[in-house]
Design a protein around this motif. Structure first.
Motif, PDB file in Angstrom:
ATOM      1  N   GLU A 179       0.818  -1.209   0.000  1.00  0.00           N
ATOM      2  CA  GLU A 179       0.000   0.000   0.000  1.00  0.00           C
ATOM      3  C   GLU A 179       0.853   1.261   0.000  1.00  0.00           C
ATOM      4  N   ILE A 180       2.108   1.155   0.469  1.00  0.00           N
ATOM      5  CA  ILE A 180       2.958   2.344   0.573  1.00  0.00           C
ATOM      6  C   ILE A 180       3.617   2.683  -0.759  1.00  0.00           C
ATOM      7  N   VAL A 181       3.990   1.654  -1.530  1.00  0.00           N
ATOM      8  CA  VAL A 181       4.675   1.882  -2.813  1.00  0.00           C
ATOM      9  C   VAL A 181       3.861   2.769  -3.749  1.00  0.00           C
ATOM     10  N   PRO A 182       2.555   2.527  -3.961  1.00  0.00           N
ATOM     11  CA  PRO A 182       1.779   3.409  -4.847  1.00  0.00           C
ATOM     12  C   PRO A 182       1.721   4.861  -4.359  1.00  0.00           C
ATOM     13  N   ILE A 183       1.719   5.051  -3.040  1.00  0.00           N
ATOM     14  CA  ILE A 183       1.676   6.411  -2.496  1.00  0.00           C
ATOM     15  C   ILE A 183       2.951   7.163  -2.862  1.00  0.00           C
ATOM     16  N   LEU A 184       4.107   6.531  -2.623  1.00  0.00           N
ATOM     17  CA  LEU A 184       5.383   7.180  -2.923  1.00  0.00           C
ATOM     18  C   LEU A 184       5.626   7.272  -4.425  1.00  0.00           C
ATOM     19  N   SER A 185       5.143   6.296  -5.177  1.00  0.00           N
ATOM     20  CA  SER A 185       5.320   6.321  -6.637  1.00  0.00           C
ATOM     21  C   SER A 185       4.459   7.395  -7.286  1.00  0.00           C
ATOM     22  N   GLY A 186       3.399   7.818  -6.594  1.00  0.00           N
ATOM     23  CA  GLY A 186       2.498   8.830  -7.142  1.00  0.00           C
ATOM     24  C   GLY A 186       3.022  10.249  -6.982  1.00  0.00           C
ATOM     25  N   GLY A 187       4.272  10.399  -6.550  1.00  0.00           N
ATOM     26  CA  GLY A 187       4.867  11.727  -6.427  1.00  0.00           C
ATOM     27  C   GLY A 187       4.798  12.320  -5.040  1.00  0.00           C
ATOM     28  N   VAL A 188       4.327  11.543  -4.065  1.00  0.00           N
ATOM     29  CA  VAL A 188       4.258  12.012  -2.681  1.00  0.00           C
ATOM     30  C   VAL A 188       5.600  11.757  -2.015  1.00  0.00           C
ATOM     31  N   SER A 189       6.185  12.774  -1.429  1.00  0.00           N
ATOM     32  CA  SER A 189       7.476  12.607  -0.760  1.00  0.00           C
ATOM     33  C   SER A 189       7.286  11.838   0.537  1.00  0.00           C
ATOM     34  N   PHE A 190       8.385  11.260   1.021  1.00  0.00           N
ATOM     35  CA  PHE A 190       8.318  10.504   2.271  1.00  0.00           C
ATOM     36  C   PHE A 190       8.003  11.443   3.446  1.00  0.00           C
ATOM     37  N   ASN A 191       8.509  12.679   3.374  1.00  0.00           N
ATOM     38  CA  ASN A 191       8.201  13.643   4.436  1.00  0.00           C
ATOM     39  C   ASN A 191       6.714  13.976   4.472  1.00  0.00           C
ATOM     40  N   ARG A 192       6.107  14.077   3.285  1.00  0.00           N
ATOM     41  CA  ARG A 192       4.656  14.314   3.227  1.00  0.00           C
ATOM     42  C   ARG A 192       3.886  13.093   3.735  1.00  0.00           C
ATOM     43  N   PHE A 193       4.422  11.930   3.455  1.00  0.00           N
ATOM     44  CA  PHE A 193       3.814  10.684   3.926  1.00  0.00           C
ATOM     45  C   PHE A 193       3.822  10.622   5.465  1.00  0.00           C
ATOM     46  N   LEU A 194       4.824  11.261   6.084  1.00  0.00           N
ATOM     47  CA  LEU A 194       4.932  11.252   7.538  1.00  0.00           C
ATOM     48  C   LEU A 194       3.909  12.160   8.223  1.00  0.00           C
ATOM     49  N   ARG A 195       3.311  13.092   7.460  1.00  0.00           N
ATOM     50  CA  ARG A 195       2.448  14.103   8.077  1.00  0.00           C
ATOM     51  C   ARG A 195       1.325  13.500   8.925  1.00  0.00           C
ATOM     52  N   PRO A 196       0.515  12.566   8.404  1.00  0.00           N
ATOM     53  CA  PRO A 196      -0.563  12.032   9.254  1.00  0.00           C
ATOM     54  C   PRO A 196      -0.046  11.292  10.485  1.00  0.00           C
ATOM     55  N   TYR A 197       1.149  10.715  10.370  1.00  0.00           N
ATOM     56  CA  TYR A 197       1.737  10.058  11.535  1.00  0.00           C
ATOM     57  C   TYR A 197       2.026  11.072  12.631  1.00  0.00           C
ATOM     58  N   PHE A 198       2.598  12.204  12.232  1.00  0.00           N
ATOM     59  CA  PHE A 198       2.944  13.201  13.240  1.00  0.00           C
ATOM     60  C   PHE A 198       1.715  13.943  13.761  1.00  0.00           C
ATOM     61  N   ILE A 199       0.668  14.033  12.945  1.00  0.00           N
ATOM     62  CA  ILE A 199      -0.595  14.579  13.455  1.00  0.00           C
ATOM     63  C   ILE A 199      -1.138  13.675  14.551  1.00  0.00           C
TER      64      ILE A 199
ATOM     65  N   TYR B  50      18.710   8.708  11.331  1.00  0.00           N
ATOM     66  CA  TYR B  50      19.512   7.776  10.523  1.00  0.00           C
ATOM     67  C   TYR B  50      18.606   6.826   9.738  1.00  0.00           C
ATOM     68  N   LEU B  51      17.598   6.274  10.405  1.00  0.00           N
ATOM     69  CA  LEU B  51      16.676   5.353   9.743  1.00  0.00           C
ATOM     70  C   LEU B  51      15.859   6.083   8.673  1.00  0.00           C
ATOM     71  N   LEU B  52      15.572   7.360   8.922  1.00  0.00           N
ATOM     72  CA  LEU B  52      14.833   8.142   7.928  1.00  0.00           C
ATOM     73  C   LEU B  52      15.620   8.271   6.626  1.00  0.00           C
ATOM     74  N   ARG B  53      16.937   8.446   6.742  1.00  0.00           N
ATOM     75  CA  ARG B  53      17.769   8.522   5.543  1.00  0.00           C
ATOM     76  C   ARG B  53      17.766   7.215   4.772  1.00  0.00           C
ATOM     77  N   LYS B  54      17.602   6.091   5.481  1.00  0.00           N
ATOM     78  CA  LYS B  54      17.624   4.773   4.839  1.00  0.00           C
ATOM     79  C   LYS B  54      16.231   4.325   4.390  1.00  0.00           C
ATOM     80  N   ALA B  55      15.201   5.093   4.752  1.00  0.00           N
ATOM     81  CA  ALA B  55      13.836   4.687   4.416  1.00  0.00           C
ATOM     82  C   ALA B  55      13.584   4.791   2.920  1.00  0.00           C
ATOM     83  N   PRO B  56      12.635   4.018   2.398  1.00  0.00           N
ATOM     84  CA  PRO B  56      12.323   4.068   0.957  1.00  0.00           C
ATOM     85  C   PRO B  56      11.781   5.425   0.560  1.00  0.00           C
ATOM     86  N   LYS B  57      12.276   5.951  -0.534  1.00  0.00           N
ATOM     87  CA  LYS B  57      11.825   7.250  -1.040  1.00  0.00           C
ATOM     88  C   LYS B  57      11.044   7.076  -2.327  1.00  0.00           C
TER      89      LYS B  57
END
Length: 367
Positions: free
Chosen positions: A93-113, A360-367
């Motif tokens: 489910e995550i691959v289509p989100i990131l492949s659709g042009g959404v950055s990983f930082n934007r993907f983190l937004r609902p988590y931090f909310i 550190y893990l954020l740098r290694k996370a899938p983009k």
């Protein structure tokens, strides 16, 4: 692009609902399990004290459950994030989100909310709920569970202000009574007043101290007056409370923020050796909730990549790291109280250490 924005708003709500739903469900399950084990362990003590079920739940678990929720919150938060994020990654489910042009930082937004809700709940709990529920829990434990523990403190010396010093030969925490009390008041380097009493007892109604069998010496140069209160009692107001002489280690957890701040202010004058304990408790109430953001960052960065073996590996690593966080937090407290590390640094140590790990893990996370 407009369609993608609309879809991602739906994904935002989907992640927030999954995050908070999994967190609340997992926390509830853990609390129920803990209560069952705790009840089985303490059942003999409850029965030995002839306590009813109503007394057990209103005098003990009413204070224990908020304590357990606060203690387990970082652990459950971490496990919840890893569990549903790893499940999303496993179901691709995550691959289509990131492949659709959404950055990983934007993907983190609902988590931090979502983490912000947990942060706010923990902060409000630390400041306005736990001091009172801890008082319920600790009072119960001190009366019913620690009956064989010593309840008196010996040979107490304390500085009340720049000119006043007191000594108590022994103080009993349960009766809130002290024996062989002496007070010396100075003007500069010269003794101006000396008060001696066989007993000093706290009056919780008048919020003052009652002296029994007392004598008072007033010294003005070469002139000295003596007043005897043999067999009599005298009420007096002193800048000290029974909590100042408590033999229990959990007394600071019971204090409201105002009482804790007042205690810190007085300790700067008295210098009785408990300043680190007080500052650690104060800093912990404000800074410990930051773990919600740190552990969320680690959880997402760690579990957002699809790995062979499914969610089990990510969940196992997450459980290991969450317990590591608790261990580091406990060691930081011990080093602060016994090893001389500044309390502020000790409180921030787990957040700093695991925050760097998260970056550190954020740098290694899938983009």
């Amino acid at each position: 692009m407009k369609f993608l924005r609309s879809r991602f708003k739906i994904i935002d709500w989907y992640i927030i609902s999954k995050y908070l739903g999994t967190f609340i469900y997992t926390l509830t399950v853990f609390i129920v399990i803990i209560i069952i084990f705790d009840l089985s362990e303490k059942l003999d003590d409850f029965l030995g004290n002839h306590l009813t079920i109503w007394q057990v739940f209103t005098l003990y678990y009413a204070g224990s459950i908020p304590f357990y929720v606060n203690m387990l919150s970082p652990l459950i938060n971490f496990i919840a994030v890893i569990f549903f994020t790893a499940k999303m990654a496993d179901q691709t489910e995550i691959v289509p989100i990131l492949s659709g042009g959404v950055s990983f930082n934007r993907f983190l937004r609902p988590y931090f909310i979502s983490a912000s809700f947990i942060f706010a709940a923990n902060l409000l709990s630390n400041l306005f709920i736990l001091p009172y529920t801890n008082q319920i829990k600790n009072n119960f434990e001190n009366v019913y569970m620690k009956k064989n523990d010593p309840t008196s403190k010996q040979n107490i010396h304390m500085k009340l202000d720049d000119n006043t010093y007191i000594y108590i030969e022994s103080f009993d925490s349960k009766s809130k009574s002290g024996f062989r009390f002496m007070l010396d008041n100075f003007k500069g380097d010269v003794l101006a007043k000396k008060l001696v009493a066989d007993e000093i007892k706290w009056d919780s109604v008048k919020r003052s101290w009652k002296l029994t069998n007392y004598t008072v010496r007033d010294i003005k140069g070469l002139k000295e007056t003596f007043k005897s209160g043999a067999g009599a009692t005298k009420d007096t107001i002193l800048d000290m409370r029974p909590d100042d002489f408590s033999v229990y280690d959990n007394i600071f957890e019971n204090m409201s923020n105002k009482d804790l701040s007042d205690k810190i202010r007085k300790e700067k004058t008295r210098g009785s050796g408990i300043m680190n304990d007080l500052l650690f408790e104060q800093y912990k109430r404000y800074l410990q909730p930051l773990s919600a953001f740190v552990l969320t960052l680690i959880g997402v960065a760690l579990s957002s990549r699809k790995v062979r073996g499914g969610i089990g590996i990510s969940l196992g690593i997450g459980i290991f790291l969450s317990f590591s966080y608790i261990v580091v937090d406990r060691f930081a407290k011990m080093f602060s109280l016994k090893g001389g590390i500044p309390p502020l640094l000790a409180v921030l140590m787990p957040t700093i250490f695991f925050g760097l790990l998260g970056l550190y893990l954020l740098r290694k996370a899938p983009k």
